[in-house]
Design a protein around this motif. Structure first.
Motif, PDB file in Angstrom:
ATOM      1  N   CYS A  83       0.830  -1.215   0.000  1.00 48.14           N
ATOM      2  CA  CYS A  83       0.000   0.000   0.000  1.00 48.14           C
ATOM      3  C   CYS A  83       0.861   1.262   0.000  1.00 48.14           C
ATOM      4  N   CYS A 123      -2.083  -2.261   4.651  1.00 42.29           N
ATOM      5  CA  CYS A 123      -1.653  -3.651   4.457  1.00 42.29           C
ATOM      6  C   CYS A 123      -0.695  -4.012   5.587  1.00 42.29           C
ATOM      7  N   SER A 124      -0.186  -5.217   5.546  1.00 37.21           N
ATOM      8  CA  SER A 124       0.807  -5.567   6.568  1.00 37.21           C
ATOM      9  C   SER A 124       2.044  -6.175   5.899  1.00 37.21           C
ATOM     10  N   THR A 125       2.199  -5.859   4.610  1.00 36.44           N
ATOM     11  CA  THR A 125       3.296  -6.485   3.858  1.00 36.44           C
ATOM     12  C   THR A 125       4.666  -5.854   4.129  1.00 36.44           C
ATOM     13  N   MET A 158      -3.329  -3.226  11.560  1.00 34.44           N
ATOM     14  CA  MET A 158      -2.684  -3.890  10.418  1.00 34.44           C
ATOM     15  C   MET A 158      -1.722  -4.976  10.892  1.00 34.44           C
ATOM     16  N   ASN A 197      -0.498 -10.656   2.214  1.00 33.92           N
ATOM     17  CA  ASN A 197      -0.977 -10.152   0.925  1.00 33.92           C
ATOM     18  C   ASN A 197      -0.209 -10.761  -0.244  1.00 33.92           C
TER      19      ASN A 197
END
Ligand code: FES
Length: 187
Positions: A108, A114-116, A140, A176
């Motif tokens: 994002c 997001c949590s990437t 997140m 994700n």
């Protein structure tokens, strides 16, 4: 009487002249080098020395400041490989990772959606130096794969001088990324 007074005066005059010539020998080298009067040469020498010193001092100070404006951060990859990078003060760890080709997603792009960009701070003392996570970041993080006590989102960790020597581990996977295989390109 008159003759002896004249002799006395003559002797004093010769003494005075010899002092003058002694003084002129002392100042002669300076006047010969510059072809300028002594009173002009001395301030010029001081000015030159001051310029030389101040230039050297300023350039070392600049180098010192430049170093202080960056901190050292080590990213530890999934396979244990360590990459040490210099991160400018004010830059997020997500940006630093992208600039140095480190595999941290950031789907994002830092908008807390997001949590990437999940990273694990490896040293508790360093973790305690970070600003507390906001509610949005915590929400997140709850979605992050392999959450730990010292997990943070890389886009929310901003370089500051106290964090010099920070060590961040990249989790084995991110949610994700696993869903559709999309991997955003570093910026
Ligand atoms: Fe999405 Fe950090 S990049 S929350």
């Amino acid at each position: 009487m008159f003759a002896s007074k004249s002799l006395q005066l003559g002797a004093q005059a010769i003494k005075g002249l010899s002092r003058v010539s002694h003084f002129s020998r002392l100042v002669a080298p300076a006047t010969i080098i510059s072809r300028k009067p002594y009173f002009q040469v001395v301030p010029n020498i001081f000015h030159f020395c001051w310029l030389l010193f101040s230039t050297t001092a300023t350039s070392s100070a600049d180098e010192g400041n430049e170093e202080k404006e960056k901190i050292s951060v080590t990213f530890v990859g999934k396979d244990g490989e360590e990459t040490e990078v210099k991160v400018p003060i004010g830059m997020s760890m997500l940006e630093a990772a992208h600039q140095n080709d480190i595999e941290l997603e950031g789907a994002c792009e830092g908008s807390l959606a997001c949590s990437t960009c999940h990273v694990i701070v490896m040293d508790v003392e360093q973790y305690n130096k970070l600003e507390d996570p906001t509610d949005e970041e915590n929400d997140m993080l709850d979605l992050a794969f392999g959450l730990t006590e010292t997990s943070r989102l890389g886009c929310q960790v901003i370089a500051k001088p106290e964090l010099d020597g920070l060590r961040l581990a990249l989790p084995a996977a991110t949610r994700n990324f696993a869903v559709d295989g999309y991997k955003p390109k570093p910026h």
